[in-house]
Write an enzyme that holds these catalytic residues in place. Structure first.
Site, PDB file in Angstrom:
ATOM      1  N   HIS A  23       0.916  -1.262   0.158  1.00  0.00           N
ATOM      2  CA  HIS A  23       0.144  -0.120  -0.066  1.00  0.00           C
ATOM      3  C   HIS A  23       0.909   1.238   0.085  1.00  0.00           C
ATOM      4  O   HIS A  23       1.233   1.674   1.068  1.00  0.00           O
ATOM      5  CB  HIS A  23      -1.025  -0.106   1.251  1.00  0.00           C
ATOM      6  CG  HIS A  23      -2.092   0.955   1.232  1.00  0.00           C
ATOM      7  ND1 HIS A  23      -3.348   0.528   0.957  1.00  0.00           N
ATOM      8  CD2 HIS A  23      -2.059   2.424   0.925  1.00  0.00           C
ATOM      9  CE1 HIS A  23      -4.136   1.590   0.897  1.00  0.00           C
ATOM     10  NE2 HIS A  23      -3.244   2.739   0.798  1.00  0.00           N
ATOM     11  N   GLU A 219     -12.014   2.982   5.983  1.00  0.00           N
ATOM     12  CA  GLU A 219     -10.846   4.054   6.652  1.00  0.00           C
ATOM     13  C   GLU A 219     -11.768   5.330   7.148  1.00  0.00           C
ATOM     14  O   GLU A 219     -12.116   5.534   8.298  1.00  0.00           O
ATOM     15  CB  GLU A 219      -9.718   4.423   5.996  1.00  0.00           C
ATOM     16  CG  GLU A 219      -8.711   5.302   6.977  1.00  0.00           C
ATOM     17  CD  GLU A 219      -7.360   5.976   6.091  1.00  0.00           C
ATOM     18  OE1 GLU A 219      -6.425   5.744   6.711  1.00  0.00           O
ATOM     19  OE2 GLU A 219      -7.723   6.219   5.029  1.00  0.00           O
TER      20      GLU A 219
END
Length: 360
Positions: A23, A219
């Protein structure tokens, strides 16, 4: 950068722990010094929060809080300013090369860097040249550093879903299994924007090409977004996904599906999702049996790179070296690294853990 010396803290050297980095955003991977150099070269005036002028070691990351629209706008504005400094082939190649160098220094055996070619296409003659430059440099940087670099093509939630289909077709043309190829297809930017279902056809295109499906979810929004993403896009991994812990049923669904979560503690705290590193629900994810791959996300703005995420797991959550080795294994297994690269790195993780630990 903040976060202390590479590999610091009590226990085995974290920079020596073989790992995969799944990521990392292209623009956000930039070194602060590189951003300042490119800004000067292209005549872009950076805000004070991103100017270093030779004091990079003492730099403090900008204060961000992206859990509301105003905070996200400020974060996006800084990100767009950084992206505006990338204006040609040499700039694209420099970012890929330096990202590989930085990952190699932190023990990463495999890096999957996420890029949205649309952002750079106007400077190099189109989407295809932009991607081909990134792929060519990824192959070259892999040979030079020993860290394999695959590319994830990412669509943006703030663009039209038809743009996502265009990018998925482009990604499919360059799909492969080694360094310098497209290994995945993602969906990034503010997860509060766009209609998720409208991006499903793009993911179907990527799926047919054999690409890893790696959208962001969970998130800025909670477990409902995680569940919808699992249902509509059928991902192999989720960017973030940390807020799945807020609903035990969703958390169990993530674990049962074997979806790897790309957890980025530094960005979770920097963006105000959690107020401090101990609040990041890493232990809850691990206890539920969810595969977790730690990532740095956007070190340019958050000030912490890959090893710092492992350090946070050690220092904020008390994970011992065996648990940190398991995190490294999960990242390698969740990656699209070629089997020989993955298997060799897994064996090296065993060697790292078998070596004597330094005195406390």
């Amino acid at each position: 950068m903040t976060g202390g010396p590479v590999g610091g803290g009590s226990g085995r050297d974290l920079a020596a722990l073989p790992k995969a980095h799944l990521h990392l955003h292209f623009t956000g991977s930039m070194r602060l010094s590189t951003l300042n150099s490119l800004a000067e070269h292209h005549g872009v005036r950076l805000p004070e929060s991103l100017r270093v002028e030779g004091r990079e070691q003492d730099w403090t990351p900008p204060r961000l809080h992206a859990t509301d629209e105003r905070g996200w706008f400020r974060f996006q504005r800084l990100y767009d300013l950084a992206r505006a400094c990338v204006r040609g082939e040499a700039d694209l190649r420099r970012i890929v090369r330096e990202a590989a160098e930085d990952d190699a220094a932190e023990g990463s055996r495999w890096l999957e860097i996420q890029v949205e070619p649309s952002s750079y296409a106007p400077y190099v003659g189109g989407l295809t040249p932009a991607l081909e430059i990134v792929l060519d440099e990824a192959a070259s940087a892999s040979r030079a550093t020993g860290t394999g670099v695959g590319v994830v093509v990412a669509a943006s939630r703030i663009r039209h879903p038809l743009d996502a289909r265009t990018l998925a077709r482009l990604a499919a043309r360059y799909a492969g299994e080694g360094p310098g190829t497209v290994v995945g297809f993602g969906l990034s930017n503010d997860e509060r924007r766009g209609v998720l279902e409208e991006f499903a056809p793009a993911f179907d295109i990527a799926r047919r090409a054999g690409l890893a499906l790696v959208p962001h979810a969970g998130e800025l929004l909670g477990p409902t977004m995680v569940q919808e993403t699992l249902s509509l896009l059928r991902p192999d991994r989720l960017g973030h996904g940390v807020r799945s812990v807020e609903d035990p049923r969703v958390l169990a669904e993530v674990a049962a599906a074997g979806v790897t979560l790309e957890v980025c503690p530094g960005s979770n705290v920097a963006l105000g999702v959690y107020d401090a590193p101990p609040a990041v629900p890493l232990p809850s994810l691990l206890e539920a049996g969810v595969p977790v791959a730690l990532g740095a996300d956007d070190p340019l703005l958050f000030g912490t790179r890959l090893v710092a995420q492992y350090r946070l797991a050690r220092e904020a959550h008390g994970l011992d070296d065996a648990a940190l080795a398991d995190l490294a294994r999960a990242a390698l297994r969740g990656s699209r690294a070629p089997a020989p690269v993955r298997d060799r790195a897994l064996a090296q993780v065993d060697d790292w853990l078998a070596a004597p630990a330094p005195p406390a």
